[in-house]
Scaffold this active site. Structure first.
Site, mmCIF file in Angstrom:
data_model
loop_
_atom_site.group_PDB
_atom_site.id
_atom_site.type_symbol
_atom_site.label_atom_id
_atom_site.label_comp_id
_atom_site.label_asym_id
_atom_site.label_seq_id
_atom_site.Cartn_x
_atom_site.Cartn_y
_atom_site.Cartn_z
ATOM 1 N N ASN A 55 3.492 -60.643 14.744
ATOM 2 C CA ASN A 55 4.661 -61.429 14.357
ATOM 3 C C ASN A 55 5.892 -60.578 14.626
ATOM 4 O O ASN A 55 6.200 -59.669 13.862
ATOM 5 C CB ASN A 55 4.570 -61.797 12.871
ATOM 6 C CG ASN A 55 5.838 -62.461 12.375
ATOM 7 O OD1 ASN A 55 6.649 -62.934 13.175
ATOM 8 N ND2 ASN A 55 6.023 -62.492 11.069
ATOM 9 N N LYS B 198 8.982 -61.477 14.581
ATOM 10 C CA LYS B 198 10.196 -61.854 13.841
ATOM 11 C C LYS B 198 11.388 -61.929 14.819
ATOM 12 O O LYS B 198 11.197 -62.328 15.956
ATOM 13 C CB LYS B 198 10.439 -60.883 12.686
ATOM 14 C CG LYS B 198 9.151 -60.647 11.876
ATOM 15 C CD LYS B 198 9.370 -59.957 10.576
ATOM 16 C CE LYS B 198 8.012 -59.765 9.887
ATOM 17 N NZ LYS B 198 8.130 -59.305 8.520
ATOM 18 N N HIS C 250 5.714 -68.625 6.723
ATOM 19 C CA HIS C 250 5.952 -67.205 6.471
ATOM 20 C C HIS C 250 6.888 -67.057 5.269
ATOM 21 O O HIS C 250 7.804 -67.860 5.091
ATOM 22 C CB HIS C 250 6.559 -66.542 7.714
ATOM 23 C CG HIS C 250 6.571 -65.051 7.593
ATOM 24 N ND1 HIS C 250 7.523 -64.388 6.864
ATOM 25 C CD2 HIS C 250 5.725 -64.113 8.071
ATOM 26 C CE1 HIS C 250 7.257 -63.082 6.906
ATOM 27 N NE2 HIS C 250 6.173 -62.895 7.639
ATOM 28 N N GLU D 25 9.292 -65.190 4.705
ATOM 29 C CA GLU D 25 10.712 -65.113 5.045
ATOM 30 C C GLU D 25 11.279 -66.512 5.272
ATOM 31 O O GLU D 25 12.415 -66.812 4.899
ATOM 32 C CB GLU D 25 10.902 -64.222 6.285
ATOM 33 C CG GLU D 25 10.696 -62.753 5.934
ATOM 34 C CD GLU D 25 10.227 -61.882 7.077
ATOM 35 O OE1 GLU D 25 10.329 -62.298 8.247
ATOM 36 O OE2 GLU D 25 9.744 -60.768 6.790
ATOM 37 N N GLU E 280 -0.507 -62.937 2.901
ATOM 38 C CA GLU E 280 0.555 -61.942 3.014
ATOM 39 C C GLU E 280 1.262 -61.777 1.673
ATOM 40 O O GLU E 280 2.212 -62.516 1.362
ATOM 41 C CB GLU E 280 1.577 -62.377 4.077
ATOM 42 C CG GLU E 280 1.009 -62.450 5.474
ATOM 43 C CD GLU E 280 2.060 -62.145 6.531
ATOM 44 O OE1 GLU E 280 1.764 -61.362 7.430
ATOM 45 O OE2 GLU E 280 3.184 -62.671 6.424
ATOM 46 N N GLY F 166 6.828 -55.521 5.165
ATOM 47 C CA GLY F 166 7.951 -54.686 5.594
ATOM 48 C C GLY F 166 8.305 -53.585 4.626
ATOM 49 O O GLY F 166 9.349 -52.948 4.753
ATOM 50 N N SER G 185 2.419 -54.739 6.030
ATOM 51 C CA SER G 185 2.383 -53.304 6.312
ATOM 52 C C SER G 185 1.039 -52.838 6.871
ATOM 53 O O SER G 185 0.553 -51.764 6.530
ATOM 54 C CB SER G 185 2.778 -52.497 5.066
ATOM 55 O OG SER G 185 4.107 -52.798 4.681
HETATM 56 P P1 PGA Z 1 4.924 -56.148 8.290
HETATM 57 O O1 PGA Z 1 5.155 -57.738 8.380
HETATM 58 O O2 PGA Z 1 3.647 -55.845 9.034
HETATM 59 O O3 PGA Z 1 6.128 -55.549 8.939
HETATM 60 O O4 PGA Z 1 4.811 -55.819 6.844
HETATM 61 C C1 PGA Z 1 4.073 -58.623 8.291
HETATM 62 C C2 PGA Z 1 4.585 -60.047 8.420
HETATM 63 O O5 PGA Z 1 5.685 -60.332 7.912
HETATM 64 O O6 PGA Z 1 3.912 -60.911 9.000
#
Ligand code: PGA
Length: 254
Positions: A14, A16, A100, A102, A172, A178, A217
């Site tokens: 992903n 983003k 997601h 976000e 998630e 993140g 992460s």
């Molecule tokens: P990250 O993001 O691996 O940077 O924690 C995962 C995601 O948001 O799908």
């Protein structure tokens, strides 16, 4: 109860809002040369919308499939800024991430909208990668199981039981995204087993077949331990997927 062996691992990147078209092509030039022995893993790359077409072209003769990071469920209409499923199909895009955290938190994506998006993707034979997960406050309050059950029930409400196996669910936990605070292998296994048992309430055969991956992460150093858990079928990788060597190492762990 459920054997992981009947489920093919999936690792999705992903990206983003990172990578221009030029950066996408540069990544793929470096990544494609090194994926020789990853035939056992489904590889999915989710670049920004502007790079979808270039990513599809660059990966045509590779096992990588390209997916969007969001989609609108209507075929067309007055929805400024949105992209429809026919538009993705025209580009040979293979699926979309939906729900997601976000998008839920920053762009007001609701369970009601997800309950329309997931079946719309399945009807068009695109792969939905549905994200679910609890916040830190919800986990601290002991609400993880209830939150996951509520999201899974609501977001998949309109999908008929036999079609559920065509969905990939990404667990998630919001506190792990993140942040560098990866869930422990036990936390990931426990939550994903909960999600699987929630699907089993509807159909136990589908629960044994549906793929549920972990995101939050994931790094080269922790991927193997997470993916070795019996219910964890791969990963959805944000930050560490931006670097071809790191992402390759994660794919190899699957
Ligand atoms: P990250 O993001 O691996 O940077 O924690 C995962 C995601 O948001 O799908």
């Amino acid at each position: 109860m459920h054997s992981a062996s009947q489920r093919r691992p999936l690792v999705a990147a992903n990206w983003k809002m990172y990578k221009t078209v030029a950066e996408t092509e540069d990544f793929l030039d470096r990544f494609l040369g090194s994926i020789g022995n990853l035939g056992e893993v489904d590889l999915v790359l989710c670049p920004p919308a502007t790079a979808l077409a270039a990513a599809v072209e660059r990966t045509r003769r590779s096992p990588i499939r390209i997916a969007a990071q969001n989609v609108h469920e209507q075929e067309a209409g007055p929805f400024t800024g949105e992209i429809s499923i026919p538009m993705l199909r025209e580009l040979d895009v293979a699926g979309a991430v939906v729900g997601h955290s976000e998008r839920r938190a920053l762009f007001c994506e609701t369970d009601e909208a997800l309950a329309r998006k997931v079946p719309a993707l399945l009807s068009a034979e695109l792969l939905p990668i549905l994200c679910v997960g609890e916040s830190e406050a919800e986990r601290d309050a002991g609400e993880t199981e209830a939150v996951l059950a509520r999201q899974v029930d609501a977001d998949l409400a309109a999908v008929p039981d036999p079609k559920l196996a065509g969905v990939v669910i990404a667990y998630e936990p919001i506190w792990a995204i993140g942040t560098g605070r990866t869930a422990t292998t036990e936390q990931a296994q426990e939550a994903i087993a909960l999600i699987r048992s929630r699907i089993a309430v509807r159909d136990s055969a589908v629960a044994a077949r549906i793929r549920i991956v972990y995101g939050g992460s994931v790094k080269p150093g922790n991927a193997a331990g997470l993916f070795a858990q019996p219910d964890v079928d791969g990963g959805l990788v944000g930050g560490a997927s931006l670097d071809p060597e790191d992402f390759l190492a994660i794919c190899e762990a699957a």
